[in-house]
Design a protein around this motif. Structure first.
Motif, short mmCIF file in Angstrom:
data_model
loop_
_atom_site.label_atom_id
_atom_site.label_comp_id
_atom_site.label_asym_id
_atom_site.label_seq_id
_atom_site.Cartn_x
_atom_site.Cartn_y
_atom_site.Cartn_z
N TYR A 276 -9.37 14.88 -2.96
CA TYR A 276 -8.33 15.15 -2.08
C TYR A 276 -7.03 15.94 -2.47
CZ TYR A 276 -11.67 12.16 0.53
OH TYR A 276 -12.83 11.43 0.68
N PRO A 277 -6.47 16.69 -1.40
CA PRO A 277 -5.23 17.28 -2.02
C PRO A 277 -4.01 16.27 -1.56
CG PRO A 277 -5.73 18.21 0.12
CD PRO A 277 -7.14 17.52 -0.33
N VAL A 278 -3.84 15.29 -2.52
CA VAL A 278 -2.75 14.09 -2.20
C VAL A 278 -2.31 13.88 -3.50
CG1 VAL A 278 -4.25 13.20 -0.43
CG2 VAL A 278 -4.63 12.42 -2.75
N ALA A 279 -1.25 12.97 -3.47
CA ALA A 279 -0.36 12.54 -4.52
C ALA A 279 -0.26 11.00 -4.17
CB ALA A 279 0.87 13.04 -4.66
N VAL A 280 -0.59 10.34 -5.24
CA VAL A 280 -0.85 8.74 -5.58
C VAL A 280 -0.07 8.06 -6.43
CG1 VAL A 280 -2.57 6.98 -5.63
CG2 VAL A 280 -3.22 9.16 -4.76
N SER A 281 0.51 6.93 -6.02
CA SER A 281 1.21 6.11 -6.77
C SER A 281 1.27 4.79 -6.46
CB SER A 281 2.75 6.77 -6.82
OG SER A 281 3.62 5.86 -7.71
N GLU A 282 1.22 3.87 -7.61
CA GLU A 282 1.09 2.45 -7.35
C GLU A 282 2.54 2.03 -7.11
OE1 GLU A 282 -0.17 -1.94 -9.35
OE2 GLU A 282 -0.09 -0.15 -10.63
N VAL A 283 2.64 1.42 -5.99
CA VAL A 283 4.12 1.07 -5.30
C VAL A 283 4.42 -0.36 -5.07
CG1 VAL A 283 4.19 3.25 -4.20
CG2 VAL A 283 3.39 1.58 -2.64
N GLY A 284 3.50 -1.16 -5.49
CA GLY A 284 3.82 -2.68 -5.09
C GLY A 284 2.69 -3.50 -5.74
N HIS A 285 2.88 -4.53 -6.04
CA HIS A 285 2.15 -5.83 -6.71
C HIS A 285 1.71 -5.39 -8.17
CE1 HIS A 285 1.28 -6.58 -2.25
NE2 HIS A 285 1.12 -7.68 -2.74
N GLN A 286 2.59 -4.89 -8.80
CA GLN A 286 2.58 -4.43 -10.26
C GLN A 286 2.17 -5.71 -10.92
OE1 GLN A 286 4.89 -3.17 -8.45
NE2 GLN A 286 4.74 -0.79 -8.94
N ASP A 287 2.65 -6.82 -10.76
CA ASP A 287 2.73 -7.88 -11.80
C ASP A 287 1.33 -8.81 -11.32
OD1 ASP A 287 3.96 -8.73 -9.35
OD2 ASP A 287 5.32 -9.88 -10.62
N GLN A 288 0.66 -8.65 -10.32
CA GLN A 288 -0.66 -9.23 -9.86
C GLN A 288 -1.76 -8.86 -10.29
OE1 GLN A 288 -0.16 -10.03 -5.50
NE2 GLN A 288 1.53 -11.40 -5.79
N TRP A 289 -2.82 -9.72 -10.72
CA TRP A 289 -3.95 -9.21 -11.45
C TRP A 289 -5.03 -8.28 -10.13
CZ3 TRP A 289 -6.10 -13.59 -14.61
CH2 TRP A 289 -5.16 -13.87 -15.64
N GLN A 290 -5.06 -9.25 -9.17
CA GLN A 290 -6.10 -8.85 -8.25
C GLN A 290 -5.64 -8.20 -6.95
OE1 GLN A 290 -8.56 -12.05 -7.50
NE2 GLN A 290 -9.71 -11.57 -9.40
N ARG A 291 -4.38 -7.52 -7.10
CA ARG A 291 -3.79 -7.02 -5.56
C ARG A 291 -3.07 -5.73 -6.31
NH1 ARG A 291 -2.10 -9.57 -1.24
NH2 ARG A 291 -1.91 -7.43 -0.52
N ALA A 292 -3.18 -4.69 -5.44
CA ALA A 292 -2.44 -3.54 -5.67
C ALA A 292 -2.08 -2.67 -4.35
CB ALA A 292 -3.20 -2.55 -6.55
N THR A 293 -0.73 -2.08 -4.29
CA THR A 293 -0.51 -1.21 -3.17
C THR A 293 -0.32 0.08 -3.78
OG1 THR A 293 0.76 -3.20 -2.29
CG2 THR A 293 1.28 -1.12 -1.54
N LEU A 294 -1.11 1.07 -3.08
CA LEU A 294 -0.77 2.49 -3.32
C LEU A 294 -0.20 3.15 -2.26
CD1 LEU A 294 -4.43 3.22 -4.97
CD2 LEU A 294 -2.48 2.51 -6.12
N GLY A 295 0.73 3.95 -2.77
CA GLY A 295 1.33 5.24 -1.81
C GLY A 295 0.63 6.37 -1.94
N VAL A 296 0.28 6.92 -0.79
CA VAL A 296 -0.45 8.29 -0.86
C VAL A 296 0.22 9.23 -0.15
CG1 VAL A 296 -2.73 9.42 -0.50
CG2 VAL A 296 -2.60 7.08 -1.12
N ALA A 297 0.54 10.39 -0.72
CA ALA A 297 1.47 11.37 0.05
C ALA A 297 0.36 12.36 0.66
CB ALA A 297 2.34 12.14 -0.47
N LEU A 298 0.18 13.07 1.86
CA LEU A 298 -0.74 13.95 2.23
C LEU A 298 -0.02 15.08 3.00
CD1 LEU A 298 -1.82 10.97 3.40
CD2 LEU A 298 -3.97 12.34 3.38
N VAL A 299 -0.29 16.35 2.73
CA VAL A 299 0.54 17.51 3.33
C VAL A 299 -0.72 18.46 4.11
CG1 VAL A 299 1.84 19.36 3.39
CG2 VAL A 299 2.44 17.33 2.55
N ALA A 300 -0.92 18.92 5.45
CA ALA A 300 -1.85 19.72 5.79
C ALA A 300 -1.24 20.81 6.68
CB ALA A 300 -2.94 18.87 6.49
#
Length: 96
Positions: A36-60
């Motif tokens: 997809y035409p998106v940008a992705v970054s991990e934005v949270g839970h960097q120190d936890q093994w089984q959790r992650a929060t991703l930020g995704v930017a979308l423009v159309a």
């Protein structure tokens, strides 16, 4: 122009280390940006093994296209075998 930011709260059940988690997060991010035409970054839970929060930017160019893109990203994450989508938040950015 229409834009939105997604917040994807993920559970990664198959990992037992931060190194394994990073590998899964990197693969998911690459898959999303390659599909997809998106940008992705991990934005949270960097120190936890089984959790992650991703930020995704979308423009159309049109609102309908943006909505289809959001739905497609959500469906892709729900169908992804390595992660469980716990929650998805959407914030729309207004054009001024």
């Amino acid at each position: 122009m229409h834009a939105a930011a997604l917040r994807l709260e993920l559970r990664i059940p198959g990992v037992r280390s931060l190194k394994a988690k990073r590998s899964v997060v990197r693969a998911v991010s690459s898959m999303l940006t390659g599909t997809y035409p998106v940008a992705v970054s991990e934005v949270g839970h960097q120190d936890q093994w089984q959790r992650a929060t991703l930020g995704v930017a979308l423009v159309a160019p049109q609102a309908g296209h943006l909505e289809r893109l959001i739905h497609s990203v959500q469906r892709t994450m729900l169908d992804h075998a390595d992660v469980e989508l716990l929650k998805m938040g959407v914030a729309y950015l207004e054009e001024r």
